[in-house]
Scaffold this motif. Structure first.
Motif, short mmCIF file in Angstrom:
data_model
loop_
_atom_site.label_atom_id
_atom_site.label_comp_id
_atom_site.label_asym_id
_atom_site.label_seq_id
_atom_site.Cartn_x
_atom_site.Cartn_y
_atom_site.Cartn_z
N GLY A 98 0.79 -1.22 0.00
CA GLY A 98 0.00 0.00 0.00
C GLY A 98 0.82 1.27 0.00
N ARG A 99 2.13 1.16 -0.24
CA ARG A 99 2.98 2.35 -0.29
C ARG A 99 2.91 2.96 -1.69
N ILE A 100 2.80 4.27 -1.76
CA ILE A 100 2.65 4.94 -3.05
C ILE A 100 3.98 4.95 -3.79
N LEU A 101 3.91 4.77 -5.11
CA LEU A 101 5.13 4.64 -5.92
C LEU A 101 5.68 5.99 -6.37
N SER A 102 4.83 6.99 -6.45
CA SER A 102 5.25 8.34 -6.85
C SER A 102 4.42 9.35 -6.07
N GLY A 162 8.75 3.22 -4.62
CA GLY A 162 8.60 3.12 -6.06
C GLY A 162 9.84 2.57 -6.73
N ALA A 163 11.01 3.04 -6.30
CA ALA A 163 12.27 2.54 -6.86
C ALA A 163 12.44 1.05 -6.55
N GLN A 164 12.08 0.65 -5.35
CA GLN A 164 12.17 -0.76 -4.98
C GLN A 164 11.20 -1.60 -5.81
#
Length: 592
Positions: free
Chosen positions: A558-562, A572-574
């Protein structure tokens, strides 16, 4: 000073131009020149107040600034305060932090300075900034700090120098505007030194009365010409050309002609004196204040551009709310009988201080990131994370024992560097990063960048988000420079129109959300893919489509990528590193 209906009508033309332009009306690409019209009107009226007051001995600086406070603050503070409240529910932390900074700058009449300092690659898109429009208040109030003092000094001691002083200021500021608008577009658009000539033109128009009045027929024709110049500017000028510069002459001179001759009767006076137009002009300040927050928050609440019908409804709402604000906020506070100076100052200072403190708190707390619980935005600034890749910027490879990998491009390339680092699959490489080379100008690369390309065993070219221009490096020249090397072109990525709406997505639904790709992003991806052989192109959007049915906005946690639609957060990089490096196109590099 006697009220002129044609000036109120002119205000209406100005504010309607700005509002309809910001609403996205394609037929009015130059509607933003309405601000120039306001500047000339302001210079005209303020100069009349000063010169008439000096002439009859009634002018005082204290009364002048009291009138300015009564004119500006009562309607402004509620707009700023309510924007901060709405932003709590509608804006991601970085955008909310930006709003807090804009609130403080607006209340100190310095948002034009803030916008100049923060405009650029990392700037939030202008259409999403609720207080973007308050830059013009900064220009006006900065002008009002210096101009009355100087005008008072000259009028009382050397009145014969007043007109030459105004003319000299116009020439200097105009030349600066023409000279600097193309080289420093943000500063020239927002700052006082390239805008002062517009207010001074209004002041000079108010001061200069020809010894021989114009014949009535000529005056009417000049007023009509001025109105045509303003409308023409709104129809013909667009945002792609440097501005203000010489192009601002069209609306500014047109406004001056109306101010000078608009009371002579004729078609221009009748048109501008039309009752509904005059009413809009009377409420123009409040209408101007309210339109941008309504439009910006409507955009922030949507994952696609608001429909024309919605923008039309919001335009109508702007007129209604603006009228209400003028009728029940502006007018009562301008009446010193209803609001004597002491209670007005007490309320004004208190409300301004509290609103400013709230904005400052948002800046200090980075936009209250706890509102985006679980989205991975608590740890820090996504821009700082992207910029951390600058540690790999170098002029040469330093370790002869390690293979060399060069990443070339702008901030998109820094995202690529961060992907490589997060993947832990390129730890054996010495990584270098350069901004001064491009696949399509490879044959013209010189200096350290060329040497790094020559020394590298792997070269990654990273595309920007915009469509490629015509490639000037031929395939033969490209292959000659890159002979014997493993090289790839990394395609563009863009997470769609707006990510603020993701703030309201329940945590359980975040992994399933996909970005609504912009047509220009799809076109840019196709354009870059056509530049190189398929086995040299990393189609980020295609990989995500194959693996996830579209471009995810969140990872599985649920973490935002950008955070800004373009650049990657650390999550997002991961995520991208895990998803794209298993694509077959990478195997020649990973197998080395």
């Amino acid at each position: 000073m006697e009220r002129r209906n044609d000036i109120d009508g002119l205000r209406a033309v100005a504010v309607l131009g700005v509002v309809l332009h910001h609403a996205g009306l394609a037929a009015l690409p130059g509607g933003f020149v309405g601000v120039d019209v306001f500047f000339v009107i302001s210079g005209f009226l303020i100069s009349r107040i000063i010169t008439d007051g000096v002439a009859d001995g009634s002018f005082t600086l204290a009364h002048f600034y009291e009138r300015r406070a009564r004119r500006i603050l009562p309607a402004l503070v509620p707009v700023v305060a309510l924007s901060l409240i709405a932003g709590y529910w509608l804006l991601l932390p970085d955008d909310y932090e930006n709003l807090g900074q804009s609130a403080v700058a607006t209340l100190f009449f310095a948002n034009n300075v803030l916008l100049t300092l923060t405009s650029g690659y990392w700037d939030l898109a202008a259409t999403f900034k609720p207080l973007l429009h308050t830059w013009s208040l900064g220009v006006e109030e900065q002008f009002y700090i210096a101009y009355p003092l100087l005008a008072l000094l000259v009028l009382r001691r050397r009145p014969a120098l007043f007109a030459p002083m105004l003319a000299g200021g116009i020439v200097i500021s105009f030349l600066l505007s023409v000279t600097l608008s193309a080289r420093y577009p943000d500063a020239s658009f927002y700052l006082i030194h390239t805008r002062a000539w517009e207010l001074l033109l209004g002041a000079l128009t108010a001061w200069c009365t020809p010894r021989t009045p114009q014949p009535e027929r000529v005056a009417r024709m000049l007023a009509l010409t001025g109105l045509a110049m303003i409308v023409g500017a709104m129809l013909l000028i667009d945002e792609t050309a440097p501005y203000p510069g010489w192009r601002a002459l069209l609306p500014c001179v047109g406004t001056a002609l109306i101010l000078r001759h608009g009371s002579a009767g004729g078609l221009a006076q009748r048109a501008l004196g039309w009752g509904p137009l005059v009413l809009v002009g009377l409420a123009s300040y409040s209408i101007y204040l309210w339109h941008q927050p309504l439009f910006a928050f409507a955009r922030a609440a949507s994952v696609t551009p608001p429909s024309p019908a919605l923008m039309a409804a919001l335009t109508l709402a702007t007129l209604i709310i603006g009228y209400a604000s003028w009728r029940w906020i502006e007018q009562p506070f301008r009446n010193s009988g209803r609001w004597p100076l002491r209670p007005f100052l007490t309320l004004g200072i208190t409300a301004t201080a509290l609103t400013g403190a709230a904005g400052l708190a948002l800046s200090i707390t980075s936009g209250l990131p706890h509102r985006a619980h679980g989205m991975g935005l608590d740890a820090g600034d996504y821009a700082a994370y992207n910029n951390s890749a600058f540690r790999f910027q170098k002029d040469r490879f330093d370790d002869p024992a390690r293979p060399n990998l060069l990443v070339v491009g702008n901030s998109m390339a820094r995202d690529m560097v961060n992907m490589l680092v997060e993947s832990n699959r390129f730890d054996e490489y010495e990584i270098a990063y350069r901004t001064d080379a491009h696949l399509c100008t490879l044959h013209r690369t010189t200096g350290a960048a060329l040497q790094l390309i020559a020394d590298a065993e792997v070269v990654l070219f990273v595309a920007s988000t915009s469509a490629p221009v015509r490639c000037k490096t031929s395939a033969a020249d490209r292959d000659a420079v890159l002979a014997g090397k493993a090289w790839l072109l990394i395609g563009p990525k863009h997470f769609g129109y707006n990510l603020n709406a993701s703030l309201r997505v329940p945590a359980s639904q975040r992994p399933s959300v996909r970005a609504a790709l912009l047509p220009e992003t799809v076109a840019a991806n196709a354009g870059y893919a056509a530049l190189v052989p398929p086995d040299h192109y990393v189609d980020l959007l295609g990989i995500m489509q194959r693996r996830h049915g579209g471009l995810p906005i969140f990872d599985a946690q649920g973490r935002i990528l950008s955070a800004d639609r373009i650049h990657l957060t650390q999550a997002g990089a991961q995520f991208f590193a895990q998803e794209i490096l298993d694509d077959p196109v990478w195997q020649p590099i990973l197998a080395r």
